[in-house]
Design a protein around this motif. Structure first.
Motif, PDB file in Angstrom:
ATOM      1  N   PRO A  16      -3.372 -34.196 -24.941  1.00 26.56           N
ATOM      2  CA  PRO A  16      -3.298 -35.491 -24.376  1.00 26.56           C
ATOM      3  C   PRO A  16      -1.820 -35.955 -24.122  1.00 26.56           C
ATOM      4  O   PRO A  16      -0.924 -35.198 -24.723  1.00 26.56           O
ATOM      5  N   SER A  24      -7.199 -46.834 -17.910  1.00 20.63           N
ATOM      6  CA  SER A  24      -8.286 -46.442 -19.067  1.00 20.63           C
ATOM      7  C   SER A  24      -9.524 -45.756 -18.504  1.00 20.63           C
ATOM      8  O   SER A  24     -10.194 -45.265 -19.519  1.00 20.63           O
ATOM      9  N   GLU A  44     -11.075 -37.289 -21.211  1.00 21.31           N
ATOM     10  CA  GLU A  44     -11.412 -37.953 -22.632  1.00 21.31           C
ATOM     11  C   GLU A  44     -10.352 -37.468 -23.621  1.00 21.31           C
ATOM     12  O   GLU A  44     -10.005 -38.129 -24.449  1.00 21.31           O
ATOM     13  N   ARG A  45      -9.891 -36.336 -23.338  1.00 20.30           N
ATOM     14  CA  ARG A  45      -8.775 -35.982 -24.154  1.00 20.30           C
ATOM     15  C   ARG A  45      -7.411 -36.789 -23.972  1.00 20.30           C
ATOM     16  O   ARG A  45      -6.576 -36.806 -24.881  1.00 20.30           O
ATOM     17  N   GLN A  46      -7.314 -37.325 -22.922  1.00 18.58           N
ATOM     18  CA  GLN A  46      -6.291 -38.220 -22.405  1.00 18.58           C
ATOM     19  C   GLN A  46      -6.484 -39.559 -22.876  1.00 18.58           C
ATOM     20  O   GLN A  46      -5.981 -40.500 -22.617  1.00 18.58           O
ATOM     21  N   GLN A  47      -7.733 -39.848 -23.709  1.00 17.11           N
ATOM     22  CA  GLN A  47      -8.143 -41.224 -24.300  1.00 17.11           C
ATOM     23  C   GLN A  47      -8.640 -42.132 -23.049  1.00 17.11           C
ATOM     24  O   GLN A  47      -8.521 -43.326 -23.287  1.00 17.11           O
ATOM     25  N   TRP A  48      -9.344 -41.623 -21.902  1.00 15.99           N
ATOM     26  CA  TRP A  48     -10.054 -42.444 -20.904  1.00 15.99           C
ATOM     27  C   TRP A  48     -11.479 -42.484 -21.204  1.00 15.99           C
ATOM     28  O   TRP A  48     -11.930 -41.914 -21.966  1.00 15.99           O
TER      29      TRP A  48
END
Length: 148
Positions: A16, A24, A44-48
């Motif tokens: 990420p 987001s 998802e790995r980028q926190q989305w």
């Protein structure tokens, strides 16, 4: 060719990076499950927070529902060619119903962008990724949209 695209995305997920919280929620629209899965995993790995749609009808429902819930999408990654309601139809509808979101749509296509019919969404939309694409290119598109 699209299977290769999904494989490339899955292999290039990477670690990420900092989004500074500006974006987001993403809606991923593609009729190919492998591409949806790979994009979902990467975001998802980028926190989305990721919402998936298998076709244009599901995408419209998700878009309308997000507005009704006051939880709009910050980004939409949408395949141009979908069964039923196409990616072009989605962009045209967004221009009317959610004009601010049109600038946050990344269209993906296996079509030759240079051969697009003048005046079409493919020819006029500013954010089009040619399949197969790698995640370095996707990341650059998302970062550019984040700063706009």
């Amino acid at each position: 060719m699209r299977i290769n695209s999904a494989a490339r995305i899955a292999l290039a997920c990477g670690s990420p990076f900092n989004w500074s919280g500006a974006l987001s929620r993403v809606l991923i629209v593609d009729d190919e499950s492998g591409i949806r899965f790979a994009l979902k995993r990467w975001f998802e790995r980028q926190q989305w927070t990721v919402v998936e749609a298998r076709d244009g009808h599901e995408a419209i429902e998700a878009l309308d529902g997000s507005v009704a819930l006051s939880a709009p999408f910050d980004l939409v990654v949408c395949d141009l060619h979908l069964p039923g309601v196409s990616g072009e139809d989605i962009v045209l509808r967004l221009r009317t119903d959610h004009p601010a979101l049109v600038a946050k749509v990344i269209l993906t296509t296996g079509d030759a962008i240079d051969d697009a019919m003048p005046g079409s969404v493919l020819a006029t939309h500013p954010h089009v990724l040619q399949k197969p694409f790698d995640l370095v290119t996707l990341r650059a598109f998302v970062e550019r949209l984040q700063t706009n």
